[in-house]
Design an enzyme around this catalytic site. Structure first.
Site, short mmCIF file in Angstrom:
data_model
loop_
_atom_site.label_atom_id
_atom_site.label_comp_id
_atom_site.label_asym_id
_atom_site.label_seq_id
_atom_site.Cartn_x
_atom_site.Cartn_y
_atom_site.Cartn_z
CB SER A 157 44.73 -42.59 89.67
OG SER A 157 44.62 -41.76 90.81
CE1 TYR A 214 49.32 -44.96 91.37
CE2 TYR A 214 48.14 -42.90 91.70
CZ TYR A 214 48.13 -44.26 91.44
OH TYR A 214 46.94 -44.92 91.23
#
Length: 297
Positions: A155, A168
């Site tokens: 990501s 995350y």
């Protein structure tokens, strides 16, 4: 039947120029119930790849099998399922696996000070330890053939931070570090490692994140209660609403390059926000960068 004339010259044999078809490429893709995983599995199957797909829900596995996939139950938080999938897939393809696409993951929202240790540990099991476990189990078969593509859907938040996404972000930062070191260690082996770093992509990712926020974060008792109300509403609405949000086909485009190019790249940022985030990290002083990112959260 006339006898063969002994004076006839022997005619040269015509070589057989017909070549055997190239062996079918094989790939294991995790997290194929929806979004990026589902799209990439279908697109590679249409391209002629033999796709082994994983999911967690029985209905998703049934649907994948109806679509012609060899589908397996896998939960990164259950090590026994990782071992079972690795063994089953390698046996099914006679240890001729060409590629792995680690994709299944989720986001645990919440301010760092509000994160229960259980939630943080589960985030790392699902987004980091499980990925390493599966990758490690497949590498020996690839090493034996001196070829293999290891692709991880990271990501942009594995490169730059974002408020309310500490669990995350930290799992993706850890993934980037571990797998890029492995890329260097695998040089000369025939195996390559690539990281795909998407920004906002259309999927159920944000809605799933809202469920984890409800489960593990005591939003009403937190000093960040008002921020949570705003963020939670955004997640339930599907996350970022923007013209720069792309579909999963944008991820497939770079995945294909990582799988089929002679020179796969270490990094594949996807979407304009992801590319701008990387550029800002290179050019801006840290203080300005973090202020900019904080204002956009």
């Amino acid at each position: 039947m006339s006898a063969r004339n002994p004076t006839d010259k022997e005619q040269p044999m015509t070589p057989n120029t017909q070549t055997s078809p190239a062996p079918q490429k094989t790939i294991l893709i995790t997290g194929c119930s929806s979004g990026i995983g589902a799209f990439c599995a279908q697109a590679l199957k249409q391209r002629g790849w033999r796709v082994f797909a994983t999911a967690r829900k029985a209905e998703d596995l049934a649907y994948l099998r109806e679509q012609g996939f060899e589908a397996f139950y896998l939960d990164y938080c259950e090590p026994e399922t990782i071992a079972a999938v690795a063994e089953a897939v390698l046996n099914a393809c006679h240890h001729q696996l060409d590629a792995l696409f680690n994709n299944g993951a989720y986001a645990q929202p919440g301010a760092v000070e509000d994160l229960p240790m259980e939630a943080l540990r589960l985030q790392f099991e699902a987004n980091f330890f499980g990925w390493q476990d599966l990758t490690q189990r497949l590498i020996p078969a690839m090493r034996a053939r001196k070829q293999g593509r290891l692709v991880h859907c990271s990501s942009i938040l594995g490169l730059v931070p974002m408020k309310w996404r500490g669990a995350y972000v930290s799992s993706k930062f850890a993934l980037e570090g571990l797998m890029l070191v492995q890329r260097m260690e695998l040089e000369g082996s025939g195996l390559t490692v690539s990281m795909i770093e998407p920004g906002p992509i259309t999927s159920k990712f944000a809605i799933n994140a809202a469920a984890f926020a409800q489960k593990y974060i005591d939003m009403e008792a937190s000093v960040h209660r008002q921020d949570y109300q705003r963020q939670f509403a955004k997640l339930q609405g599907g996350g970022t609403k923007s013209s720069v949000k792309l579909g999963p086909d944008a991820v497939f485009e770079v995945l294909l390059h990582a799988l089929e190019s002679d020179r796969p790249r270490p990094h594949y940022p996807v979407t304009r926000p992801a590319k701008l985030g990387i550029l800002a990290k290179r050019l801006l002083p840290s203080r300005w960068l973090y202020k900019m990112l904080s204002d956009q959260s």
